[in-house]
Motif scaffolding. Structure first.
Motif: not given
Length: 313
Positions: A23-31, A93-97, A99-105
Motif C-alpha cells: 500500500w505505502f512502500g518505503e517512507p519517503n523521508r527519514l527511513h 512496523a519493524v518488519v514493514y520497514l 521489506v522493500g518490495g514496492k520500492s524495488l518495483v
C-alpha cells in the motif's frame, strides 16, 4: 522466539507488513535504514582508527557494533509490551520497514518508462540508483539487463530473506537480515579499500541469504518455465561470483526465457559476467515481466506459509 510467539502470530505479522509495503512502500523521508547507514559508516571510521588491528578484524568489530545493538534493542522493546495488540503493531512496523518490495518495483519502473520512450540519458540516471556498476555508457540492452538482474536478485534481499528470518528468529531475525544485507551493500566489495574490511559483511550476508535465495529460485521456477529455470541453475549458477545471486538470477532468467550477464563496468574495471538464462537478450519489456514475477513470488510464499500454518494447526 518462534516458540514463544507462535507461527500464527509471525505469519500474521509478515502478512500485514507485506500489505503495508504494498500500500505505502518505503517512507519517503527519514527511513531508518538511511540512519543506520550513517551510523554504520561512523562506526567503520572509528574502527579503522584502531591501528593495532588489521583490516579484517576492523571489519568484524564494525559489523558487530553496527548490527548487534539494534537486534538487542528490537528484542527487548518487543518483549516489553504487555498488550498483545501493541506488540503486534510494533513488530509489524519493524518488519514493514525491513521489506522493500514496492520500492524495488518503483525503481525498476522508473527505468522502464524512459527506456521505453527512448530517453536513454534519463534511463541511465535511473538505473544508476539501483546498481553499483557504471551506467554512464550503458546502451538500451545493458540497461535492461542490469535492471532485470537487480529486480530478480533483490527479491531475495528485500522480501524473501526477511520472511524467512522472521519465521526463524521473530522480528529480531528480520532486523538481522536487513542490516546484514545493508552492510554487504556498503562494504562487500572486492576493491582495495574493502576486500579485507568487508570480508565479514559479505560472508555473513552469503550465509544468511543461502536458504532464502533457494526459496526465491524455487518460486521463480514453478511460476515460469520450470525446466529451463532448473537447467540454468544447474549449468550456470556455479559460474557466477555470488553463491546466492547466481542461483536467483539464473533461475529467474530461465523462468522468463531470457538471457542476462555480459560485459559490465564495476569501479572503473570492465568485467565479463557469465551468461545467465537462455533465449533472447533481456529487453525493456522484460523489466515489467520481472516485476510481475516479484509480486507472484511474494504472494506464493505468503500462501505457502499460511498453508503450512493451517496444516500444522
Amino acid at each position: 522466539m518462534l516458540l514463544e510467539q507462535g507461527i500464527i502470530y509471525l505469519a500474521s505479522v509478515l502478512s500485514m507488513a507485506i500489505l503495508l509495503d504494498k500500500w505505502f512502500g518505503e517512507p519517503n523521508r527519514l527511513h531508518p535504514l538511511v540512519g543506520f547507514g550513517r551510523y554504520a559508516s561512523w562506526i567503520a571510521v572509528q574502527c579503522r582508527r584502531v591501528k593495532s588491528a588489521n583490516a579484517g578484524v576492523q571489519g568484524v568489530i564494525s559489523w558487530l557494533f553496527s548490527v548487534i545493538p539494534f537486534i538487542v534493542v528490537t528484542y527487548f522493546i518487543s518483549a516489553s509490551f504487555d498488550s498483545n495488540l501493541v506488540r503486534f503493531i510494533f513488530d509489524t512496523a519493524v518488519v514493514y520497514l525491513c521489506v522493500g518490495g514496492k520500492s524495488l518495483v518503483q525503481h525498476a519502473m522508473a527505468i522502464f518508462i524512459p527506456l521505453d520512450q527512448g530517453k536513454l540519458a534519463e534511463a541511465r540516471q535511473a538505473v544508476q540508483m539501483i546498481v553499483s556498476r557504471d551506467a554512464s555508457q550503458m546502451d538500451e540492452q545493458q540497461i535492461s539487463i542490469a535492471t532485470v538482474e537487480s529486480v530478480l536478485e533483490n527479491v531475495n534481499d528485500a522480501i524473501i530473506g526477511v520472511l524467512f528470518w522472521t519465521l526463524i528468529f521473530g522480528v529480531p531475525g528480520a532486523v538481522l537480515f536487513r542490516l546484514a544485507n545493508t552492510l554487504d551493500a556498503m562494504w562487500g566489495y572486492k576493491t582495495e579499500k574493502y576486500i579485507r574490511f568487508g570480508f565479514t559483511a559479505a560472508k555473513i550476508d552469503d550465509l544468511l541469504g543461502y536458504v532464502p535465495a533457494r526459496m526465491t529460485a524455487f518460486a521463480y521456477a514453478i511460476l515460469g518455465d520450470i525446466q529451463q529455470a532448473l537447467r540454468c541453475v544447474h549449468r550456470q549458477a556455479s559460474l557466477c561470483s555470488s553463491p546466492n545471486g547466481g542461483v536467483v538470477m539464473c533461475a529467474g532468467a530461465g523462468s522468463l526465457n531470457i538471457q542476462l550477464g555480459g560485459r559490465v563496468c564495476y569501479h572503473a574495471v570492465w568485467q565479463q559476467k557469465p551468461p545467465m538464462g537462455i533465449g533472447p537478450i533481456a529487453q525493456a519489456k522484460d523489466i515489467a515481466r520481472a516485476c510481475r514475477l516479484l509480486s507472484s513470488t511474494t504472494l506464493l510464499w505468503l500462501v505457502m506459509i499460511w498453508f503450512f500454518v493451517l496444516l500444522g494447526m
